[in-house]
Write an enzyme that holds these catalytic residues in place. Structure first.
Site, short mmCIF file in Angstrom:
data_model
loop_
_atom_site.label_atom_id
_atom_site.label_comp_id
_atom_site.label_asym_id
_atom_site.label_seq_id
_atom_site.Cartn_x
_atom_site.Cartn_y
_atom_site.Cartn_z
N ASP A 138 49.91 40.54 32.60
CA ASP A 138 49.71 41.92 33.04
C ASP A 138 50.97 42.68 33.46
O ASP A 138 51.27 43.75 32.94
CB ASP A 138 48.72 41.96 34.19
CG ASP A 138 47.33 41.51 33.78
OD1 ASP A 138 47.16 41.10 32.62
OD2 ASP A 138 46.43 41.55 34.62
N GLU A 458 44.07 42.61 43.45
CA GLU A 458 42.90 42.88 42.63
C GLU A 458 41.68 42.21 43.26
O GLU A 458 41.79 41.19 43.93
CB GLU A 458 43.10 42.34 41.21
CG GLU A 458 44.14 43.10 40.42
CD GLU A 458 44.30 42.60 39.00
OE1 GLU A 458 44.96 43.28 38.22
OE2 GLU A 458 43.76 41.52 38.69
N SER A 484 40.92 44.15 38.62
CA SER A 484 41.31 43.57 37.34
C SER A 484 40.77 44.44 36.22
O SER A 484 39.75 45.12 36.37
CB SER A 484 40.73 42.16 37.23
OG SER A 484 40.78 41.70 35.90
#
Length: 581
Positions: A138, A458, A484
């Site tokens: 990510d 998250e 997320s």
């Protein structure tokens, strides 16, 4: 050592005297520097070539990054055959699926800054002339793109590719299904044996999580914004054609060096708008609304959550990708990949087709010949879209600077209920685990913002548990933290200002009624301004749980989530541009 050379395609490369690497290679006073290159087996002819950094976040922590060394090697082949000297190095990557649900997640967003800083410092310190960034998990995607723009040398971003889908009892699954299975297990609807069976088959190969989660969303951004080669992001990580794609990136960065096309000429406000369009049209991760402002900051463009929200509001939702839909990343690849989404938007007049890209061609030119395949529903034309906007930006007295909500896949986009307040994710997760909440509640998780967390964790463990229990739309969850890309349900994140800075979310009390209306773009706590002001006077700041180290530093300097949780002034404050060295 200063003579001109040419790329494989015949373009003339700049003389060494015009490149940053001259500072470590030219003149008698650089004899000590050259001796280091001789020590690595290089000769005068190689040292005379442009130096091209090839950085990946290869590591053995997770499947996201395990195949990146192979792709970096292929990039180096392309650089070498086109007249450059490739020099490989690595940077870190914190894998969110492993960091999720515990203290490790505080490191995730902070790693974006470390990735950008480390790439910047490596290139500056060694005076390289161009850059290819190979990223997967990510934060490596925005972090590397931020570094490319900060350095402003000819650069290309290459995505490492997604994982193949797992198969569980006749259906495709991803790691999202495993997180949600934890909730089902807690609710007693999945046995120990079934959970173990699922966890063993959900992730069958190298590559990033296989839905339209944060990594695949930011991969779409890299193409839409023009920093990745067209069609380069969609092939799964284990496919052999990724070697060809990587080699082409090595060739292409040398063409950029010859032409002088630089990242800040590519990433304009229009390019950022294109990226936001593709995020919304694909039902992408809410995290893109955190990373796009940070990327814009590196160019000196103010591109806030409010700007992004205006684009989301007028963008059709075109795809059916997990978590809001039924397909996985490989399915998108099978119908033509990211260019198909972009083609649909361009045909509807929703993309700036004249934006330049690292291919040396415009968006419109890159999309020539791309069509939307018939007889499939992974990507639909605008004329067949179900609704507008896969994501919505909200504002109101609870989020004066904004908040973000993914509406892709929701059956309804409004909610009203009493607050249940938690001052940490752990406290909320324990309540969900024990099913200590009522349908209709609004779970408020605060002090998890950029500064308050610190690190803006998250909340997938909590939202997935709710989904697994069947309550992902029966309750709402709001937070100054983030979600997320795999989160689904009535979840609103990035509430700004955050609780740690005295934002209104810090003032909410159990039982206060909270109203959410995505159609109106509103999120409000139903108490009057006088009462809010009274509570604000009584509020006292909390001391961060970290008193030193990288997390402490982030807590001191990170901006609001609405401006990207950035940690420096960006190009607007720049005095010296590295690319002019």
């Amino acid at each position: 050592m200063t003579s001109l050379s040419r790329t494989r395609r015949g373009a003339e490369l700049p003389a060494k005297t015009e490149l940053p690497s001259r500072h470590v290679t030219l003149g008698p006073h650089r004899a000590p520097h050259r001796s280091f290159y001789y020590a690595m087996g290089l000769g005068p002819e190689e040292i005379a070539k442009p130096f091209v950094g090839v950085v990946s976040c290869w590591n053995e922590a997770a499947p996201c990054n395990i195949a990146l060394d192979r792709q970096a090697a292929a990039v180096k082949e392309g650089v070498a055959e086109s007249g450059g000297l490739p020099r490989e190095f690595c940077t870190i990557s914190v894998t969110d699926s492993l960091a999720m649900g515990h203290e490790g997640m505080r490191s995730s967003l902070v790693s974006r800054e470390v990735i950008a800083d480390s790439v910047e410092l490596f290139i500056r310190g060694h005076s390289y002339d161009a850059l290819v960034c190979v990223g997967s998990c990510d934060k490596s995607l925005p972090g590397m793109m931020m570094a490319m723009l900060r350095l402003n040398v000819p650069s290309i971003f290459l995505y490492g590719g997604s994982i193949l889908p797992g198969r569980f009892r006749g259906r495709d699954v991803t790691v999202q299904d495993v997180f949600e299975a934890v909730g089902a297990h807690q609710a007693g609807t999945m046995s120990d044996e079934e959970l173990h069976e699922l966890e063993c088959v959900a992730c069958p190969s190298a590559g990033t999580c296989g839905g339209q989660y944060t990594a695949n969303t930011m991969a779409c951004v890299s193409e839409a914004i023009g920093l990745a080669m067209p069609g380069s992001t969609s092939a799964p990580a284990v496919y052999s054609n990724r070697d060809r794609i990587a080699r082409n990136c090595g060739n292409a960065v040398m063409d950029l060096l010859a032409s002088g096309l630089r990242p800040r000429q590519i990433v304009t406000r229009e390019a950022l708008e294109n990226a936001a369009r593709v995020v919304a049209a694909s039902g992408g991760s809410t995290n893109a609304a955190l990373h796009l402002p940070a990327i814009a900051n590196e160019v000196g463009i103010e591109f806030t959550l409010a700007d992004i929200g205006a684009i989301f509001a007028s963008t059709p939702y075109l795809t059916s990708l997990k978590p809001g839909g039924k397909y996985v990343a490989k399915d998108l690849y099978d119908v033509g990949g990211v260019p198909v989404i972009m083609r649909a938007l361009l045909d509807a007049g929703l993309l700036h087709g004249d934006c330049m890209t690292v291919s040396g061609r415009t968006i419109a030119q890159n999309l020539e010949g791309v069509t939307i395949p018939p007889n499939q529903d992974v990507v639909r034309p605008v004329t067949e879209t179900m609704k507008t906007g896969g994501l919505v930006v909200l504002s109101g007295n609870l989020a004066p600077e904004g908040a973000i909500m993914k509406v892709a896949g929701l059956t309804h986009a409004d909610f009203r209920g009493p607050a249940r307040c938690f001052d940490s994710e752990e406290a909320a997760f324990e309540a969900v685990k024990q099913h200590a909440y009522q349908k209709g509640d609004v779970l408020v998780i605060r002090y998890e913002g950029p500064r308050g967390g610190p690190g803006m964790r998250e909340m997938l463990s909590t939202t997935a548990a709710l989904a697994g229990q069947g309550d992902d739309e029966g309750v709402a969850l709001i937070t100054d933290g983030r979600f997320s890309g795999a989160t689904r349900g009535m979840s609103i994140g990035h509430i700004s200002p955050e609780a740690a800075t005295g934002g209104p979310i810090a003032l909410v009390r159990d039982g206060d009624m909270i109203a959410i209306d995505a159609a109106l773009g509103r999120i409000d706590v139903e108490i009057d301004a006088e009462e809010l002001a009274r509570r604000e006077k009584e509020w006292k700041p909390r001391v961060t749980r970290y008193g030193s180290g990288a997390l402490w530093r982030f807590a001191q300097i990170a901006s609001s989530a609405a401006s990207g949780a950035i940690t420096h002034p960006g190009a607007a404050g720049e005095v010296f541009d590295y690319s002019s060295l």
